[in-house]
Design an enzyme around this catalytic site. Structure first.
Site, PDB file in Angstrom:
ATOM      1  N   ASN A 134     -45.119 158.417 113.811  1.00 48.77           N
ATOM      2  CA  ASN A 134     -45.786 158.065 115.070  1.00 48.77           C
ATOM      3  C   ASN A 134     -45.102 156.943 115.835  1.00 48.77           C
ATOM      4  OD1 ASN A 134     -47.805 159.946 114.529  1.00 48.77           O
ATOM      5  ND2 ASN A 134     -49.172 158.453 113.558  1.00 48.77           N
ATOM      6  N   HIS A 189     -51.246 165.357 114.920  1.00 50.91           N
ATOM      7  CA  HIS A 189     -51.096 164.178 114.058  1.00 50.91           C
ATOM      8  C   HIS A 189     -52.438 163.549 113.703  1.00 50.91           C
ATOM      9  CE1 HIS A 189     -46.527 163.233 114.622  1.00 50.91           C
ATOM     10  NE2 HIS A 189     -46.756 164.510 114.465  1.00 50.91           N
ATOM     11  N   ARG A 196     -49.427 167.171 120.529  1.00 52.37           N
ATOM     12  CA  ARG A 196     -48.950 166.567 119.288  1.00 52.37           C
ATOM     13  C   ARG A 196     -49.925 165.519 118.744  1.00 52.37           C
ATOM     14  NH1 ARG A 196     -44.317 162.613 118.056  1.00 52.37           N
ATOM     15  NH2 ARG A 196     -43.574 163.240 115.984  1.00 52.37           N
ATOM     16  N   ASP A 215     -37.177 172.931 123.113  1.00 50.74           N
ATOM     17  CA  ASP A 215     -36.850 174.317 123.493  1.00 50.74           C
ATOM     18  C   ASP A 215     -35.787 174.259 124.571  1.00 50.74           C
ATOM     19  OD1 ASP A 215     -36.671 176.820 124.654  1.00 50.74           O
ATOM     20  OD2 ASP A 215     -38.820 177.045 125.019  1.00 50.74           O
ATOM     21  N   VAL A 243     -54.151 163.973 109.219  1.00 55.34           N
ATOM     22  CA  VAL A 243     -54.398 162.728 108.496  1.00 55.34           C
ATOM     23  C   VAL A 243     -55.907 162.555 108.292  1.00 55.34           C
ATOM     24  CG1 VAL A 243     -53.997 160.232 108.490  1.00 55.34           C
ATOM     25  CG2 VAL A 243     -52.300 161.767 109.515  1.00 55.34           C
ATOM     26  N   HIS A 257     -43.308 173.652 119.309  1.00 56.85           N
ATOM     27  CA  HIS A 257     -42.012 173.096 119.729  1.00 56.85           C
ATOM     28  C   HIS A 257     -41.368 173.927 120.834  1.00 56.85           C
ATOM     29  CE1 HIS A 257     -41.490 170.536 115.812  1.00 56.85           C
ATOM     30  NE2 HIS A 257     -42.484 170.126 116.576  1.00 56.85           N
TER      31      HIS A 257
HETATM   32  C1  HEM Z   1     -43.012 171.675 110.539  1.00 61.55           C
HETATM   33  C2  HEM Z   1     -43.739 170.692 110.883  1.00 61.55           C
HETATM   34  C3  HEM Z   1     -43.376 169.778 112.013  1.00 61.55           C
HETATM   35  C4  HEM Z   1     -42.394 168.822 112.045  1.00 61.55           C
HETATM   36  C5  HEM Z   1     -41.431 168.447 110.931  1.00 61.55           C
HETATM   37  C6  HEM Z   1     -42.417 168.239 113.366  1.00 61.55           C
HETATM   38  C7  HEM Z   1     -41.589 167.227 113.801  1.00 61.55           C
HETATM   39  C8  HEM Z   1     -41.476 166.791 115.105  1.00 61.55           C
HETATM   40  C9  HEM Z   1     -40.536 165.806 115.581  1.00 61.55           C
HETATM   41  C10 HEM Z   1     -39.522 165.069 114.710  1.00 61.55           C
HETATM   42  C11 HEM Z   1     -40.716 165.665 116.910  1.00 61.55           C
HETATM   43  C12 HEM Z   1     -39.953 164.733 117.838  1.00 61.55           C
HETATM   44  C13 HEM Z   1     -40.630 163.385 117.833  1.00 61.55           C
HETATM   45  C14 HEM Z   1     -39.831 162.280 118.472  1.00 61.55           C
HETATM   46  O1  HEM Z   1     -38.607 162.313 118.447  1.00 61.55           O
HETATM   47  O2  HEM Z   1     -40.435 161.325 118.984  1.00 61.55           O
HETATM   48  C15 HEM Z   1     -41.791 166.555 117.283  1.00 61.55           C
HETATM   49  C16 HEM Z   1     -42.265 166.701 118.566  1.00 61.55           C
HETATM   50  C17 HEM Z   1     -43.338 167.512 118.901  1.00 61.55           C
HETATM   51  N1  HEM Z   1     -44.144 168.212 118.020  1.00 61.55           N
HETATM   52 FE1  HEM Z   1     -43.762 168.572 116.070  1.00 61.55          FE
HETATM   53  N2  HEM Z   1     -43.413 168.848 114.095  1.00 61.55           N
HETATM   54  C18 HEM Z   1     -44.015 169.792 113.316  1.00 61.55           C
HETATM   55  C19 HEM Z   1     -45.089 170.589 113.653  1.00 61.55           C
HETATM   56  C20 HEM Z   1     -45.753 170.515 114.854  1.00 61.55           C
HETATM   57  C21 HEM Z   1     -47.024 171.140 115.138  1.00 61.55           C
HETATM   58  C22 HEM Z   1     -47.843 171.943 114.135  1.00 61.55           C
HETATM   59  C23 HEM Z   1     -47.339 170.831 116.424  1.00 61.55           C
HETATM   60  C24 HEM Z   1     -48.562 171.176 117.235  1.00 61.55           C
HETATM   61  C25 HEM Z   1     -49.452 172.077 116.941  1.00 61.55           C
HETATM   62  C26 HEM Z   1     -46.254 170.042 116.947  1.00 61.55           C
HETATM   63  C27 HEM Z   1     -46.155 169.601 118.234  1.00 61.55           C
HETATM   64  C28 HEM Z   1     -45.111 168.848 118.735  1.00 61.55           C
HETATM   65  C29 HEM Z   1     -44.911 168.590 120.152  1.00 61.55           C
HETATM   66  C30 HEM Z   1     -45.743 169.179 121.274  1.00 61.55           C
HETATM   67  C31 HEM Z   1     -43.811 167.727 120.252  1.00 61.55           C
HETATM   68  C32 HEM Z   1     -43.230 167.098 121.537  1.00 61.55           C
HETATM   69  C33 HEM Z   1     -44.027 165.840 121.848  1.00 61.55           C
HETATM   70  C34 HEM Z   1     -43.613 165.125 123.106  1.00 61.55           C
HETATM   71  O3  HEM Z   1     -42.737 165.552 123.830  1.00 61.55           O
HETATM   72  O4  HEM Z   1     -44.225 164.059 123.360  1.00 61.55           O
HETATM   73  N3  HEM Z   1     -45.323 169.854 115.961  1.00 61.55           N
HETATM   74  N4  HEM Z   1     -42.240 167.222 116.171  1.00 61.55           N
END
Ligand code: HEM
Ligand SMILES: *[C@@H]1O[C@H](CO)[C@@H](O)[C@H](O)[C@H]1NC(C)=O
Ligand SMILES: *[C@@H]1O[C@H](CO)[C@@H](O)[C@H](O)[C@H]1NC(C)=O
Length: 347
Positions: A97, A69, A65, A267, A73, A220
């Site tokens: 972030n 991010h 992630r 998941d 940007v 995700h």
């Molecule tokens: C449609 C666009 C996306 C949205 C709206 C989105 C939103 C989010 C949100 C809200 C979280 C939870 C964050 C938290 O509660 O702290 C999250 C986690 C995550 N996102 Fe996304 N995301 C998107 C696309 C992506 C993409 C493109 C990737 C990577 C290529 C990604 C990788 C991840 C990963 C791996 C997590 C888990 C991080 C962790 O456990 O530390 N996401 N995302």
């Protein structure tokens, strides 16, 4: 005669133009960029990622992630890694972030290992790109050759972090435009609209960004989200499996402010395994975020969700291609930027 030779000249120069511009967004990135200057960088990064993920599997998700991010940007330039100082506010407290990104100290640790081997050579932006790939592979996903040669920014943008990174409350059309804004570089766009018809290039860029967006969100399949990001979905949405919603409500109270940071896996089936279950969950209305479920809700992306849910191999190879594409977003090369000594601050 005259007209046929001039049209072939035109055709040739058009091809040359296309080749030049298509390549230019990442002309200087190369998979062998450090093969002479830091031959062990790939093994050094991988072993540090391996040990971080062995300690905590979620860290693989967090590193992936961070790369996303960073790239969204102002390009993949390590800007997200810059800490705030008294005279400078970076991206780490931006809405998407703050209290959410993780793994900064893992990146610092990788950087210090790499600096011991080849001081001043490998950028923090490249370390993020390699660590993201290694994370995915270690958690069971695909591998790919990482293009390298990015340099680090000397600045960061809080406002761009707030406006470019998609929010979990986004509508499908907003999500598409966020990815479209990144999916093709300005140079790609110029090349395409200069040679193809405008409508073709627009529909091409739309379908590309759709595809890239959808499969990148397949990330995700790993990681966790905080209650505050999915509360409205589990209490107020109707396109959700009711027992799944009930289950999630158990650790995410209705009233905002309470339990905001309680975590749930993105998941529900295999939270730390990189696979295509994410898409199967969407078909079963078990997407955790609003922005996840909206990809399978009777709209234009439903067929892709079905395809990836049925074809893990296609998902893996498309995901790898999309990650390479994401890594190509506006890299700093040549004499732009710098190679930071520490990832958290400019030299
Ligand atoms: C449609 C666009 C996306 C949205 C709206 C989105 C939103 C989010 C949100 C809200 C979280 C939870 C964050 C938290 O509660 O702290 C999250 C986690 C995550 N996102 Fe996304 N995301 C998107 C696309 C992506 C993409 C493109 C990737 C990577 C290529 C990604 C990788 C991840 C990963 C791996 C997590 C888990 C991080 C962790 O456990 O530390 N996401 N995302
Ligand atoms: C970031 O989170 C901290 C801790 O919860 C909070 O005090 C601060 O106001 C937040 N910053 C921004 C810019 O939202
Ligand atoms: C659900 O929707 C109602 C009505 O719009 C709103 O007042 C309430 O705050 C929402 N609840 C959650 C948890 O989002």
């Amino acid at each position: 005669m005259a007209s046929s030779s001039s049209s072939s000249v035109a055709a040739i120069s058009m091809v040359a133009f296309l080749v030049l511009f298509m390549g230019s967004s990442s002309a200087q990135l190369s998979t062998s960029y450090y093969s002479k200057s830091c031959p062990k960088v790939l093994t050094t990064v991988k072993s540090a990622v391996q040990s971080a993920v062995s300690k905590e599997r979620r860290m693989g998700a967090s590193l992936l992630r961070l790369f996303f991010h960073d790239c969204f940007v102002n390009g993949c330039d390590g800007s997200i890694l810059l800490d705030d100082t008294s005279s400078f506010t970076g991206e780490q407290t931006a809405g998407p972030n703050n209290n959410s990104i993780r793994g900064l100290n893992v990146v610092d640790n990788i950087k210090s290992n790499v600096e011991k081997e080849c001081p001043g050579v490998v950028s923090c932006a490249d370390i993020l790109a390699i660590a993201a790939r290694d994370s995915v592979t270690i958690l069971g996903g695909p591998s790919w050759d990482v293009k390298l040669g990015r340099r680090d920014s000397k600045t960061a943008s809080l406002s761009a972090a707030n406006s470019n990174i998609p929010a979990p409350t986004s509508s499908l059309s907003t999500l598409i435009s966020r990815f479209q804004a990144q999916g093709l570089s300005a140079n790609d766009m110029v090349a395409l609209s200069g040679t193809l018809s405008l409508s073709l290039s627009l529909s091409l860029s739309l379908s590309l960004s759709l595809t890239y967006g959808l499969m990148e969100t397949g990330a995700h399949t790993i990681g966790q989200a905080r209650c505050t990001t999915f509360r409205t979905r589990i209490y107020n949405e109707t396109n959700i499996d009711s027992s799944f919603a009930k289950n999630r409500q158990g650790s995410c109270p209705k009233t905002s402010g309470s339990g905001d940071n309680n975590l749930a896996p993105l998941d529900v089936q295999t939270p730390t395994g990189f696979d295509n279950d994410y898409y199967k969950n969407l078909i079963n209305q078990k997407g955790l975020l609003h922005s996840d479920q909206i990809l399978f809700n009777g709209g234009s992306t439903d067929s892709l969700v079905k395809k990836y849910s049925n074809n893990p191999k296609t998902f893996n190879s498309d995901f790898a291609a999309a990650m390479i594409k994401m890594g190509d977003i506006k890299p700093l090369t040549g004499s732009n930027g710098e190679i930071r000594k520490k990832c958290g601050k400019v030299n």
